[in-house]
Design an enzyme around this catalytic site. Structure first.
Site, short mmCIF file in Angstrom:
data_model
loop_
_atom_site.label_atom_id
_atom_site.label_comp_id
_atom_site.label_asym_id
_atom_site.label_seq_id
_atom_site.Cartn_x
_atom_site.Cartn_y
_atom_site.Cartn_z
N LEU A 7 -12.51 9.17 -0.77
CA LEU A 7 -11.36 9.86 -0.16
C LEU A 7 -10.13 9.00 -0.36
O LEU A 7 -10.11 7.83 0.03
CB LEU A 7 -11.61 10.10 1.33
CG LEU A 7 -10.45 10.76 2.09
CD1 LEU A 7 -10.25 12.20 1.63
CD2 LEU A 7 -10.71 10.73 3.60
N ILE A 8 -9.07 9.58 -0.96
CA ILE A 8 -7.85 8.85 -1.27
C ILE A 8 -6.66 9.56 -0.64
O ILE A 8 -6.53 10.77 -0.75
CB ILE A 8 -7.63 8.75 -2.80
CG1 ILE A 8 -8.89 8.27 -3.51
CG2 ILE A 8 -6.45 7.83 -3.11
CD1 ILE A 8 -8.81 8.37 -5.03
N CYS A 11 -1.84 11.11 -2.84
CA CYS A 11 -2.15 11.31 -4.26
C CYS A 11 -1.17 12.20 -5.01
O CYS A 11 -1.43 12.57 -6.15
CB CYS A 11 -3.56 11.91 -4.40
SG CYS A 11 -4.87 10.81 -3.85
N GLY A 14 2.49 8.36 -8.10
CA GLY A 14 2.33 6.91 -8.06
C GLY A 14 0.91 6.39 -8.11
O GLY A 14 0.05 6.91 -8.83
N ILE A 15 0.67 5.35 -7.32
CA ILE A 15 -0.63 4.66 -7.34
C ILE A 15 -1.76 5.59 -6.91
O ILE A 15 -2.84 5.58 -7.51
CB ILE A 15 -0.57 3.40 -6.45
CG1 ILE A 15 0.40 2.38 -7.04
CG2 ILE A 15 -1.96 2.78 -6.30
CD1 ILE A 15 0.64 1.17 -6.15
N GLY A 16 -1.54 6.38 -5.88
CA GLY A 16 -2.59 7.28 -5.40
C GLY A 16 -3.02 8.27 -6.47
O GLY A 16 -4.21 8.51 -6.67
N SER A 141 0.32 -4.83 -0.25
CA SER A 141 1.43 -5.30 -1.08
C SER A 141 1.53 -6.82 -0.96
O SER A 141 1.09 -7.40 0.04
CB SER A 141 2.75 -4.67 -0.60
OG SER A 141 3.87 -5.29 -1.20
N TYR A 154 9.80 -2.81 5.77
CA TYR A 154 8.65 -2.53 4.91
C TYR A 154 7.66 -3.68 4.93
O TYR A 154 6.45 -3.48 5.07
CB TYR A 154 9.10 -2.26 3.48
CG TYR A 154 7.97 -1.94 2.53
CD1 TYR A 154 7.36 -0.69 2.56
CD2 TYR A 154 7.50 -2.89 1.63
CE1 TYR A 154 6.31 -0.39 1.70
CE2 TYR A 154 6.45 -2.60 0.77
CZ TYR A 154 5.86 -1.35 0.80
OH TYR A 154 4.81 -1.07 -0.04
N LYS A 158 3.61 -3.94 6.23
CA LYS A 158 2.50 -4.46 5.44
C LYS A 158 1.89 -5.71 6.07
O LYS A 158 0.68 -5.94 5.98
CB LYS A 158 2.97 -4.75 4.01
CG LYS A 158 3.32 -3.50 3.21
CD LYS A 158 2.14 -2.55 3.09
CE LYS A 158 2.45 -1.36 2.21
NZ LYS A 158 1.30 -0.44 2.07
#
Length: 317
Positions: A7-8, A11, A14-16, A141, A154, A158
């Site tokens: 499960l992601i 999406c 980008g990265i997803g 990150s 940001y 993180k």
């Protein structure tokens, strides 16, 4: 190797999107991917990237990580609620002087980047604990290790993710669960382009002249150069992430960009914490010409950069 249910989140781009596409297109069909996004109207790019795999090794589902009901409904729609690998990727960015950002904007960053992960785990962790099986993969990150100029909020989100996961990882071991933080440096995606564009449009009237000038003529001016020199592609990060998933003993932390690693190493080289702050200060304000020359030199050497890395033996297939 039995097929893993993955499960992601996040999406739509980008990265997803890159992770979902890479896993869905795996020639050995080792993954059944549930790719989720907050707004299904934005699924076209993912569909295009996974043509021929949709409905086979991948399904697209709606999920808003800022809504507990949305998460619960999505997880409950998966057969037996069985998730082998959870990839927490959804996130938002924010740059600029804090004087020019509203508390509501800051709350949105924390709510998505940190509490979004917490909501996901509150829903999925109990099932993994009962089965004593599962791998939680968090797209964090390098800014979860080391703060960067004008990325205050940001980086805070993180840092919160990293501290939360460090604590949770100890408990996870007791239940035979794996937990991995993927820590990219600069990544060239729509996410970063939007953050940059928002920064360019920011109203700086609430900041003093020196701070506004610093943001505009130092930070934003060097933004593109840094990404061109040090930036990875989303597909590169996806490759690293897949290798982490297939590792027999996945690491707790993995930085995807070897070009950026020397910067984060400064954090651990000085227990007082002064070294990285002093180094960044001098790079930005005292040795900017050397800094820019170094970035240009890195551009020339990028073709030599190797993406391979050793994570031990892969799981048996």
């Amino acid at each position: 190797m039995a097929q893993k249910t993955v499960l992601i989140t996040g999406c739509s781009s980008g990265i997803g999107l890159a992770i979902a596409a890479k896993l869905a297109r795996d020639e050995q069909k080792r993954f059944k991917v549930y790719a989720t996004m907050r707004n299904l109207a934005k699924q076209d790019d993912l569909i295009a990237a996974t043509e021929g795999y949709l409905g086979k090794t991948m399904e697209i589902k709606e999920m808003d990580v800022c809504c507990e009901d949305s998460i619960r409904n999505c997880v409950s729609s998966i057969p037996d609620r069985h998730i082998d690998i959870l990839v927490s990727n959804a996130g938002v960015g924010l740059i600029g002087p804090i004087e020019c950002q509203t508390i509501e904007e800051m709350k949105t960053v924390m709510d998505t980047n940190f509490f979004g992960l917490v909501r996901l785990l509150k829903e999925t962790l109990p099932d993994m604990k009962r089965r004593k099986s599962g791998h939680i993969v968090i797209i964090s990150s390098v800014m979860g290790i080391q703060g960067i100029l004008f990325n205050d909020v940001y980086a805070a989100s993180k840092f919160a993710v990293e501290g939360f996961c460090e604590s949770l990882a100890i408990q996870a071991l007791k239940f035979k669960l794996h937990l991995s933080l993927i820590e990219p440096g600069p990544v060239v995606t729509e996410f970063e382009r939007k953050v940059f564009e928002d920064g360019m449009k920011m109203d700086l009237s609430a900041a003093d002249k020196e701070t506004a000038d610093m943001f505009t003529n130092i930070y934003l001016k060097n933004y593109k150069s840094i990404f061109q020199s040090l930036g990875q592609t989303a597909e590169d990060v996806a490759e690293h992430t897949m290798k982490i998933m297939l590792s027999e003993n996945p690491p707790f932390r993995h930085q995807t960009n070897t070009l950026y690693t020397p910067m984060t190493t400064l954090k651990y080289a000085d227990p007082n914490g002064d070294l990285p702050i002093d180094t960044f200060y001098k790079m930005v304000f005292q040795h900017d010409k050397i800094f820019n020359a170094s970035l240009n030199f890195i551009k020339l050497l990028r073709w030599r950069s190797k993406k391979s890395f050793d994570l031990g033996k892969p799981q048996p297939q």
